[in-house]
Design a protein around this motif. Structure first.
Motif, PDB file in Angstrom:
ATOM      1  N   ASP A  77      12.659  65.817  47.658  1.00 34.38           N
ATOM      2  CA  ASP A  77      11.555  65.039  47.114  1.00 34.38           C
ATOM      3  C   ASP A  77      11.826  64.636  45.664  1.00 34.38           C
ATOM      4  OD1 ASP A  77      10.334  65.382  49.542  1.00 34.38           O
ATOM      5  OD2 ASP A  77       8.964  66.952  48.858  1.00 34.38           O
ATOM      6  N   ASP A  78      12.437  65.532  44.911  1.00 33.60           N
ATOM      7  CA  ASP A  78      12.768  65.198  43.520  1.00 33.60           C
ATOM      8  C   ASP A  78      13.776  64.052  43.465  1.00 33.60           C
ATOM      9  OD1 ASP A  78      11.065  67.045  42.409  1.00 33.60           O
ATOM     10  OD2 ASP A  78      12.596  68.585  42.136  1.00 33.60           O
ATOM     11  N   LEU A  79      14.782  64.107  44.354  1.00 31.29           N
ATOM     12  CA  LEU A  79      15.752  63.017  44.349  1.00 31.29           C
ATOM     13  C   LEU A  79      15.099  61.710  44.796  1.00 31.29           C
ATOM     14  CD1 LEU A  79      19.458  63.198  45.184  1.00 31.29           C
ATOM     15  CD2 LEU A  79      18.134  61.258  46.021  1.00 31.29           C
ATOM     16  N   ARG A 133      15.152  58.216  42.852  1.00 29.50           N
ATOM     17  CA  ARG A 133      15.620  56.999  43.524  1.00 29.50           C
ATOM     18  C   ARG A 133      14.545  55.911  43.468  1.00 29.50           C
ATOM     19  NH1 ARG A 133      17.921  58.670  48.982  1.00 29.50           N
ATOM     20  NH2 ARG A 133      19.842  59.045  47.790  1.00 29.50           N
ATOM     21  N   ALA A 134      13.278  56.320  43.672  1.00 29.73           N
ATOM     22  CA  ALA A 134      12.185  55.344  43.623  1.00 29.73           C
ATOM     23  C   ALA A 134      12.028  54.742  42.236  1.00 29.73           C
ATOM     24  CB  ALA A 134      10.876  56.016  44.046  1.00 29.73           C
ATOM     25  N   ALA A 135      12.296  55.555  41.217  1.00 27.77           N
ATOM     26  CA  ALA A 135      12.192  55.067  39.834  1.00 27.77           C
ATOM     27  C   ALA A 135      13.433  54.309  39.397  1.00 27.77           C
ATOM     28  CB  ALA A 135      11.948  56.251  38.894  1.00 27.77           C
ATOM     29  N   LEU A 136      14.457  54.259  40.291  1.00 30.66           N
ATOM     30  CA  LEU A 136      15.748  53.650  39.964  1.00 30.66           C
ATOM     31  C   LEU A 136      16.368  54.291  38.727  1.00 30.66           C
ATOM     32  CD1 LEU A 136      14.680  50.032  40.841  1.00 30.66           C
ATOM     33  CD2 LEU A 136      16.581  51.249  41.929  1.00 30.66           C
ATOM     34  N   HIS A 140      19.141  60.580  39.516  1.00 34.22           N
ATOM     35  CA  HIS A 140      19.550  60.503  40.916  1.00 34.22           C
ATOM     36  C   HIS A 140      20.855  61.279  41.115  1.00 34.22           C
ATOM     37  CE1 HIS A 140      20.377  57.466  44.468  1.00 34.22           C
ATOM     38  NE2 HIS A 140      20.637  58.714  44.817  1.00 34.22           N
ATOM     39  N   PHE A 141      21.831  61.025  40.255  1.00 34.51           N
ATOM     40  CA  PHE A 141      23.123  61.689  40.382  1.00 34.51           C
ATOM     41  C   PHE A 141      23.027  63.171  40.037  1.00 34.51           C
ATOM     42  CE2 PHE A 141      24.706  57.273  39.086  1.00 34.51           C
ATOM     43  CZ  PHE A 141      24.655  56.830  40.402  1.00 34.51           C
ATOM     44  N   ASP A 142      22.276  63.489  38.987  1.00 34.96           N
ATOM     45  CA  ASP A 142      22.150  64.886  38.567  1.00 34.96           C
ATOM     46  C   ASP A 142      21.549  65.759  39.664  1.00 34.96           C
ATOM     47  OD1 ASP A 142      23.194  64.270  36.089  1.00 34.96           O
ATOM     48  OD2 ASP A 142      21.246  64.142  35.086  1.00 34.96           O
ATOM     49  N   LEU A 143      20.649  65.180  40.466  1.00 36.27           N
ATOM     50  CA  LEU A 143      19.994  65.942  41.521  1.00 36.27           C
ATOM     51  C   LEU A 143      20.812  66.007  42.810  1.00 36.27           C
ATOM     52  CD1 LEU A 143      16.368  64.616  41.007  1.00 36.27           C
ATOM     53  CD2 LEU A 143      17.072  67.011  40.820  1.00 36.27           C
ATOM     54  N   ALA A 168      28.844  60.767  43.801  1.00 36.30           N
ATOM     55  CA  ALA A 168      27.774  59.772  43.783  1.00 36.30           C
ATOM     56  C   ALA A 168      27.961  58.790  42.628  1.00 36.30           C
ATOM     57  CB  ALA A 168      26.419  60.472  43.680  1.00 36.30           C
ATOM     58  N   ARG A 169      28.261  59.308  41.440  1.00 34.36           N
ATOM     59  CA  ARG A 169      28.471  58.439  40.281  1.00 34.36           C
ATOM     60  C   ARG A 169      29.697  57.551  40.471  1.00 34.36           C
ATOM     61  NH1 ARG A 169      26.349  55.559  36.474  1.00 34.36           N
ATOM     62  NH2 ARG A 169      25.062  57.247  35.654  1.00 34.36           N
ATOM     63  N   ALA A 170      30.780  58.119  40.973  1.00 32.27           N
ATOM     64  CA  ALA A 170      32.002  57.339  41.150  1.00 32.27           C
ATOM     65  C   ALA A 170      31.786  56.193  42.131  1.00 32.27           C
ATOM     66  CB  ALA A 170      33.136  58.246  41.626  1.00 32.27           C
ATOM     67  N   TYR A 171      31.102  56.463  43.247  1.00 35.02           N
ATOM     68  CA  TYR A 171      30.864  55.409  44.229  1.00 35.02           C
ATOM     69  C   TYR A 171      29.978  54.308  43.655  1.00 35.02           C
ATOM     70  CZ  TYR A 171      32.913  58.095  48.105  1.00 35.02           C
ATOM     71  OH  TYR A 171      33.771  58.761  48.944  1.00 35.02           O
TER      72      TYR A 171
END
Length: 601
Positions: free
Chosen positions: A463-465, A469-472, A477-480, A487-490
């Motif tokens: 839910d936190d992620l 994601r909803a807040a862009l 997003h990556f930290d969670l 995730a960051r590399a992609y």
């Protein structure tokens, strides 16, 4: 006449019995479709965190470890119908508990039980004690390993689903240093336990090094060491017990002992497509055929228990007749052995030894629930530790995926620990990246099952992620995420600016951005997840560069550009996504970036 679709859907919705896996009751989902959780001592807790039974599925056993007490304990008069508590039993004079199971039966909450409760979060130390006393939970914690770096954990259906990683040197590959490196790598990627399955090199030194360096419980298959320097036909009782004593002294937390493969089972293996795929099972089958005698692990069971009791080593009773292909799944040989494992569980509990039971293997998807729940019946709820299972046999090189599918279903239907499978399964000894791929696949399976089972708080992370994601909010997003580097590399491979859209949709087509802008929606508006403006992301780390390089997608020049980018080097090369809207040209989008960031310096 208009159809009231809302009313129709509400009428169809089943009653949700289980707890909400989100502690904040976030979102619109009704909660878990699992059975109602019944965290209770003794028989009452038999269906704790379980899927609802399909028609025809065997019911849980009405017995627990309380039904298989040491022969020198006496049930106090008046407790005949309520014997599942410490107060019901008279123990021998001057009795001192030696194992976690002993302590639980005495009503003692050990330091290890308290640590397990702290780590699980949703269980109290008293509930942990009661689950251990019922035999539904084990805490693999050899007292000698506790003197090093072991952080106690639990395996059981009331706890979160655990993941095991296999490793070990072979006669043709690897050695002690590489295995210790793989151990730390497996811990880094979430392995809850590690099995040292070394069959080559200096087994003793490798095992010692792994135990001394691990924070997670270590398991072994002692028969591998028993046959070093000798033929399996020459295995004798003295060698068996001496090997177990030595490994227990070293600090091994759980032993896989293939004692359930009986001489009378072997005739049912003859027509299998792939025979016996368990190394321990095949070795003992050869011994029995050669000597025309019963499995020595079975006949020595009580002696083995006495050795393990001295250091509180846990049984992981091996499935030597597990199926090695879909065609051999759920056959008479496999289930006859499983019934024997139930008997061995009862005998171990009488000795005060903690028990988990190992399971298949290769199982068609439609047979997984039966396999999980027939074990629940035959083994009285002892934790089930399964390999996979693989749900198809035709994807070598991808068996971490074929087995992850089965593992998710297995955990949903009752397995307590999942033994990972790597991309190298059936093909060779896993290397470092194979270990990561196996661990990640199985952490996905374990977490997905825990959410489905309604274990309180397990969905909070998701839910936190979702809020990020909803807040862009890309960085949050990556930290969670479980693997922030990947995730960051992609993300940065296509778009190295954190803005209010991604390269998949672009600005004008971004549904998340549009939802966030609709005033009536809650989407993306959580205060703790807001961020102010687009940002150029930092240079990729060496690990992130390696992730992209392994994909074989980017050229060396593109990798170099990503690695060296700074706020002064925002520009994208020709052909790369340049943070633009589908209806804007590249030059205009470049100007928008500069405006958003405040300046180009």
């Amino acid at each position: 006449m208009a159809i009231d679709h809302i009313a129709r859907v509400k009428e169809l919705m089943p009653e949700i019995l289980a707890s909400d896996p989100s502690s904040t009751h976030a979102g619109t989902t009704p909660g878990s479709f699992a059975s109602a959780p019944e965290i209770a001592a003794g028989r009452a807790g038999a269906k704790t965190y379980s899927s609802q039974d399909s028609p025809g599925i065997p019911k849980p056993s009405n017995k627990t470890a309380w039904d298989f007490m040491p022969t020198d304990w006496t049930l106090i008069e008046g407790f005949e119908d309520d014997y599942e508590k410490a107060e019901a039993w008279q123990r021998p004079q001057n009795y001192e508990p030696s194992t976690q199971l002993d302590s639980a039966r005495c009503g003692i909450v050990t330091v290890e039980m308290q640590r397990v409760a702290d780590r699980e979060g949703h269980l109290t130390a008293t509930q942990v004690r009661d689950e251990v006393a019922a035999g539904r939970m084990v805490i693999p914690a050899n007292r000698n390993h506790l003197q090093h770096n072991l952080d106690p954990m639990a395996i059981g259906r009331a706890s979160k689903t655990k993941v095991n990683a296999n490793m070990g040197a072979s006669p043709v590959s690897s050695g002690t240093d590489e295995e210790v490196e793989k151990l730390k790598w497996a811990e880094r990627w979430g392995a809850d336990t590690v099995m040292d399955l070394s069959t080559g090199g200096d087994l003793d030194a490798c095992r010692e090094a792994i135990i001394q360096n691990s924070t997670v419980p270590i398991g072994t298959v002692p028969i591998y060491s028993m046959i070093i320097g000798r033929r399996i036909e020459d295995l004798d009782e003295e060698t068996i017990l001496n090997t177990l004593r030595h490994q227990a002294d070293q600090g091994v937390d759980y032993f896989t002992i293939h004692a359930g493969v009986l001489h009378e089972h072997l005739e049912y293996v003859k027509n299998r497509l792939i025979g016996i795929v368990s190394r321990g099972g095949s070795l003992l089958a050869k011994w029995m055929i050669h000597h025309s005698l019963q499995n020595p692990m079975y006949t020595l069971w009580e002696d083995i228990c006495d050795v393990m009791r001295q250091h509180d080593v846990t049984f992981s009773i091996g499935d030597g007749l597990r199926p090695g292909g879909l065609a051999d799944a759920t056959d008479i040989a496999q289930l006859a052995e499983l019934s024997t494992l139930g008997e061995l569980t009862e005998r171990a509990w009488r000795k005060g030894i903690q028990v988990m039971v190992e399971g298949p293997g290769h199982v068609p998807l439609d047979q997984i629930e039966f396999n999980m729940k027939v074990q629940r019946t035959l083994c009285h709820g002892a934790p089930f530790y399964v390999l996979g299972p693989l749900v198809t046999d035709v994807f070598p090189g991808y068996d971490h995926i074929t087995s992850c599918i089965g593992a998710t279903n297995a955990a949903w239907h009752g397995a307590s620990m999942l033994c990972y499978v790597t991309p190298k399964e059936h093909l060779g000894l896993p290397k470092k990246d194979d270990v990561k791929q196996g661990c990640v696949a199985y952490k996905i399976a374990a977490h997905a099952a825990d959410v489905a089972l309604g274990i309180p708080g397990t969905r909070d992370w998701d839910d936190d992620l979702t809020r990020a994601r909803a807040a862009l909010n890309w960085q949050k997003h990556f930290d969670l995420s479980f693997d922030p580097d990947t995730a960051r590399a992609y993300h940065d491979e296509d778009l190295d600016v954190d803005t209010d859209f991604c390269a998949m949709c672009g600005h004008d087509w971004c549904s998340v951005r549009i939802s966030k802008e609709i005033q009536e929606f809650a989407s993306g508006k959580s205060d703790d997840y807001q961020w102010q403006k687009a940002k150029v992301s930092a240079a990729l780390s060496e690990e992130q560069q390696e992730i992209l390089e392994k994909r074989g997608v980017l050229s060396p020049e593109e990798l170099h550009r990503l690695a060296s980018k700074t706020k002064k080097t925002m520009g994208a090369e020709e052909g790369k996504a340049s943070c633009h809207s589908e209806v804007s040209d590249a030059d205009k989008a470049q100007m928008l970036q500069i405006v958003e960031l405040g300046s180009a310096d």
